[in-house]
Design a protein around this motif. Structure first.
Motif, PDB file in Angstrom:
ATOM      1  N   THR A  87      34.261  64.212  30.143  1.00 21.75           N
ATOM      2  CA  THR A  87      33.428  63.069  29.787  1.00 21.75           C
ATOM      3  C   THR A  87      34.311  61.956  29.226  1.00 21.75           C
ATOM      4  O   THR A  87      35.331  62.216  28.596  1.00 21.75           O
ATOM      5  CB  THR A  87      32.311  63.466  28.791  1.00 21.75           C
ATOM      6  OG1 THR A  87      31.417  62.378  28.634  1.00 21.75           O
ATOM      7  CG2 THR A  87      32.875  63.863  27.448  1.00 21.75           C
ATOM      8  N   VAL A 133      34.121  57.809  27.465  1.00 19.49           N
ATOM      9  CA  VAL A 133      33.353  56.715  26.889  1.00 19.49           C
ATOM     10  C   VAL A 133      34.244  55.476  26.934  1.00 19.49           C
ATOM     11  O   VAL A 133      35.422  55.539  26.577  1.00 19.49           O
ATOM     12  CB  VAL A 133      32.948  57.006  25.433  1.00 19.49           C
ATOM     13  CG1 VAL A 133      32.190  55.828  24.839  1.00 19.49           C
ATOM     14  CG2 VAL A 133      32.137  58.271  25.342  1.00 19.49           C
ATOM     15  N   TYR A 158      34.411  51.300  25.882  1.00 19.16           N
ATOM     16  CA  TYR A 158      33.866  50.148  25.173  1.00 19.16           C
ATOM     17  C   TYR A 158      34.712  48.945  25.558  1.00 19.16           C
ATOM     18  O   TYR A 158      35.932  48.942  25.347  1.00 19.16           O
ATOM     19  CB  TYR A 158      33.894  50.359  23.655  1.00 19.16           C
ATOM     20  CG  TYR A 158      33.428  49.145  22.892  1.00 19.16           C
ATOM     21  CD1 TYR A 158      32.075  48.859  22.787  1.00 19.16           C
ATOM     22  CD2 TYR A 158      34.332  48.280  22.290  1.00 19.16           C
ATOM     23  CE1 TYR A 158      31.642  47.737  22.100  1.00 19.16           C
ATOM     24  CE2 TYR A 158      33.901  47.155  21.605  1.00 19.16           C
ATOM     25  CZ  TYR A 158      32.554  46.894  21.516  1.00 19.16           C
ATOM     26  OH  TYR A 158      32.122  45.791  20.847  1.00 19.16           O
ATOM     27  N   PHE A 166      29.395  55.393  29.793  1.00 18.64           N
ATOM     28  CA  PHE A 166      29.645  56.834  29.682  1.00 18.64           C
ATOM     29  C   PHE A 166      29.845  57.360  31.088  1.00 18.64           C
ATOM     30  O   PHE A 166      29.137  56.971  32.014  1.00 18.64           O
ATOM     31  CB  PHE A 166      28.449  57.547  29.040  1.00 18.64           C
ATOM     32  CG  PHE A 166      28.154  57.090  27.646  1.00 18.64           C
ATOM     33  CD1 PHE A 166      28.797  57.680  26.571  1.00 18.64           C
ATOM     34  CD2 PHE A 166      27.252  56.065  27.419  1.00 18.64           C
ATOM     35  CE1 PHE A 166      28.525  57.239  25.291  1.00 18.64           C
ATOM     36  CE2 PHE A 166      26.979  55.622  26.138  1.00 18.64           C
ATOM     37  CZ  PHE A 166      27.619  56.229  25.066  1.00 18.64           C
TER      38      PHE A 166
END
Length: 82
Positions: free
Chosen positions: A44, A46, A48, A80
């Protein structure tokens, strides 16, 4: 006015407007995590993304059908992925 001359004038106008537009900048932060064992495999990430003067499409087109862009000021995206 011949079409080619009109297209050239539009390109010049777009270049002049582009020079007056503030440049786009981006600070990008990414975090990833991976789990792997005999039963499971999981990745996974993430993301920004913090934009200053992001260049975006306005939805309008000019007289020769080219999309018109403008800066949006400050904006951000969070994504995500797995």
């Amino acid at each position: 006015m011949p079409l080619m001359q009109k297209q050239i004038e539009n390109q010049i106008e777009m270049i002049l407007k582009w020079e007056l537009t503030q440049h786009e900048s981006l600070d990008d932060y990414e975090l990833g995590w991976r789990l792997k064992n005999e039963n499971i495999k999981l990745n996974t990430n993430v993301y920004y993304m913090d934009y200053k003067n992001q260049l975006v499409l306005t939805g309008a087109i000019n007289d020769v059908g080219a999309p018109i862009r403008a800066t949006s000021g400050s904006s951000y995206q969070i994504r995500f992925r797995n």
